[in-house]
Design an enzyme around this catalytic site. Structure first.
Site, PDB file in Angstrom:
ATOM      1  N   GLU A   1       0.813  -1.225   0.000  1.00 47.53           N
ATOM      2  CA  GLU A   1       0.000   0.000   0.000  1.00 47.53           C
ATOM      3  C   GLU A   1       0.845   1.272   0.000  1.00 47.53           C
ATOM      4  OE1 GLU A   1      -2.638  -0.122   3.327  1.00 47.53           O
ATOM      5  OE2 GLU A   1      -3.703  -1.890   2.621  1.00 47.53           O
TER       6      GLU A   1
ATOM      7  N   GLU B   1      -5.089  -8.426   0.658  1.00 47.05           N
ATOM      8  CA  GLU B   1      -5.615  -8.104   1.989  1.00 47.05           C
ATOM      9  C   GLU B   1      -7.101  -7.812   1.908  1.00 47.05           C
ATOM     10  OE1 GLU B   1      -3.944  -4.950   4.380  1.00 47.05           O
ATOM     11  OE2 GLU B   1      -1.905  -5.669   4.032  1.00 47.05           O
TER      12      GLU B   1
HETATM   13  O1  IFM Z   1      -3.238  -3.247   9.383  1.00 45.44           O
HETATM   14  C1  IFM Z   1      -3.315  -2.693   8.108  1.00 45.44           C
HETATM   15  C2  IFM Z   1      -2.199  -3.225   7.235  1.00 45.44           C
HETATM   16  O2  IFM Z   1      -0.943  -3.001   7.777  1.00 45.44           O
HETATM   17  C3  IFM Z   1      -2.246  -2.548   5.872  1.00 45.44           C
HETATM   18  N1  IFM Z   1      -3.578  -2.644   5.301  1.00 45.44           N
HETATM   19  C4  IFM Z   1      -4.687  -2.273   6.116  1.00 45.44           C
HETATM   20  C5  IFM Z   1      -4.626  -3.014   7.443  1.00 45.44           C
HETATM   21  C6  IFM Z   1      -5.839  -2.622   8.317  1.00 45.44           C
HETATM   22  O3  IFM Z   1      -5.836  -1.261   8.552  1.00 45.44           O
END
Ligand code: IFM
Length: 455
Positions: free
Chosen positions: A171, A358
């Site tokens: 990200e 994710e």
């Molecule tokens: O915990 C985070 C992760 O590190 C990156 N993506 C979003 C998750 C939830 O906020």
């Protein structure tokens, strides 16, 4: 929804990140990262930047307990474990000096996954820049790009005989925007003069890191991951549409299009034009990279708030529509957004494959008599996986899903209160307990984990 509705060969995984779980901040020669420094900051009133005053010094102690974490992953039936490497464990000063103990740790982790029948998926950078590089100017400093490419080559050479699947960044949007524009994340920088060069340098580092992996690892499959969110403008008018387009440019396009050779989307968000002053001649060529897959990370849709500021026009924020289900962070549960972002990235016609690297939700889970009844999380996964199945039916090549997260862990500026795990962690004792959502995956995926406490 049954998971066998998804195409055969689908990868089922769980995800974590080094700083959120490892602890052991100076074990075996590790250097400090910006998150070690940031979480320990205190102002004159003794307050720090993390809501509950916590740090990742211990977290889930996974630097030492990784065999337990891998065993839990296997017991829930997953076939992949996505974890990140801590750059300052491997290069304590961010330069070419290698800390062999750090590399050996991740070799052991990758091997332990393979022995358990789990494919290691490795992220090079999940936000923990070596502090020495931050002291030298951090991501706004162009030199960091070259240090990053060196680091990518080091890990490709050391782990590339046992790791096939790689993600360059986690990200890019989140750590550049929150850490360099808003100041809520490490390193706590603020303003466009930090954010814009950081964004350009991270785009360049995506391409250069991917090339370094390809030059050093045995047969790497290289992608990167993007936080994506279809923005919702407030109201029907043209200003709301303009705000939506500006938000889309910053949230979704800024970290995809330069690597596709499409340049920066400054027409919809003119403030991005100032990036030009950080671009040198060869960058146009060096930015372009044909990745093997794009990692899609989706949690919720954001609101695009109209701002009457020329060149900016928008301010993305989380919605709080109480007619929708909200997570414990107040994020709206909007599964349709996952289908929308998959449509969007597919419409570029440039990516061969997508993996949802994710997705997940935080809820106020409680452990009672050895059980965590997190039915809302099961529903969350079912609704989002149904969107993935629909995307496949529309012909979108999405072939994996990683639950965020394996374990409850350190949720950055929010501290330890939000719990995202399929496995509950009792932080004082580090006791791990599989939640009902973990048992649901186990049942679907043929894992061995079965509940023992009362239903
Ligand atoms: O915990 C985070 C992760 O590190 C990156 N993506 C979003 C998750 C939830 O906020």
């Amino acid at each position: 929804m049954n998971l066998d509705e998804l195409d055969e060969g689908f990868t089922w995984g769980v995800a974590t990140a080094a700083y959120q779980i490892e602890g052991s901040p100076s074990a075996d020669g590790k250097g400090p990262s910006i998150w070690d420094t940031f979480t320990h900051k205190r102002n004159r009133l003794g307050r720090g930047p993390i809501k509950d005053g916590s740090t990742g010094d211990i977290a889930t102690d996974s630097y030492r307990r990784y065999p337990d974490d891998i065993a839990l992953t296997a017991a829930m039936g997953f076939d992949a474990y996505r974890f990140s490497l801590s750059w300052p464990r491997i290069c304590p000063d961010g330069d070419g000096r290698i800390n062999q103990a750090g590399l050996d740790h991740y070799r052991r982790m990758a091997d332990a996954c393979l022995v358990a029948g789990i494919e290691p998926w490795v992220t090079l950078y999940h936000w923990d820049l070596p502090q020495t590089l931050e002291d030298a100017g951090g991501w706004p400093n162009r030199d960091t790009v070259f240090r990053f490419a060196d680091y990518a080559g080091i890990v490709g050479a050391a782990l590339g005989d046992r790791v096939t699947n790689w993600m360059v960044f986690n990200e890019a949007l989140s750590f550049t925007l929150l850490g360099h524009m808003v100041g809520a994340h490490a390193p706590g920088r603020r303003g466009f003069h930090n954010f814009l060069p950081a964004a350009h340098h991270v785009n360049l580092a995506t391409a250069m890191g991917a090339r370094a992996l390809r030059a050093t690892a045995t047969s790497p499959v290289v992608g990167t991951t993007a936080y994506l969110s279809p923005p919702i403008g407030s109201g029907p008018g043209p200003l709301a549409r303009q705000a939506e387009r500006a938000a889309d440019a910053v949230l979704n396009r800024l970290f995809l299009e330069p690597n596709l050779g499409l340049g920066y989307p400054w027409r919809e968000a003119p403030v991005l034009r100032a990036i030009e002053r950080h671009i040198v001649a060869e960058d146009e060529r060096d930015l372009v990279i044909d990745l093997d897959f794009l990692g899609v990370q989706y949690y919720t849709r954001l609101r695009a708030q109209w701002l009457p500021i020329p060149g900016l026009w928008t301010y993305p924020r989380f919605g709080r529509d109480r007619s929708l289900e909200l997570t414990s962070l107040g994020w709206e549960v909007r599964p349709e957004g996952l289908g929308m972002v998959l449509d969007k990235v597919h419409s570029y016609g440039r990516y061969d494959r997508f993996v949802v690297t994710e997705g997940g939700a935080s809820f106020d889970d409680v452990l009672v008599d050895g059980r965590v009844h997190d039915a809302r999380r099961v529903t969350y996964y079912q609704s989002h996986l149904a969107e993935v199945a629909k995307a496949q039916q529309r012909g979108i090549p999405v072939d994996g899903y990683f639950a965020w997260s394996l374990l409850d862990n350190f949720e950055w500026a929010e501290g330890f209160r939000p719990r995202f795990g399929l496995v509950h962690v009792d932080y004082p004792t580090q006791q791990r307990t599989i939640k009902d959502s973990g048992y649901w995956f186990a049942q679907q995926l043929g894992g061995t984990a079965t509940p023992t406490g009362p239903d």
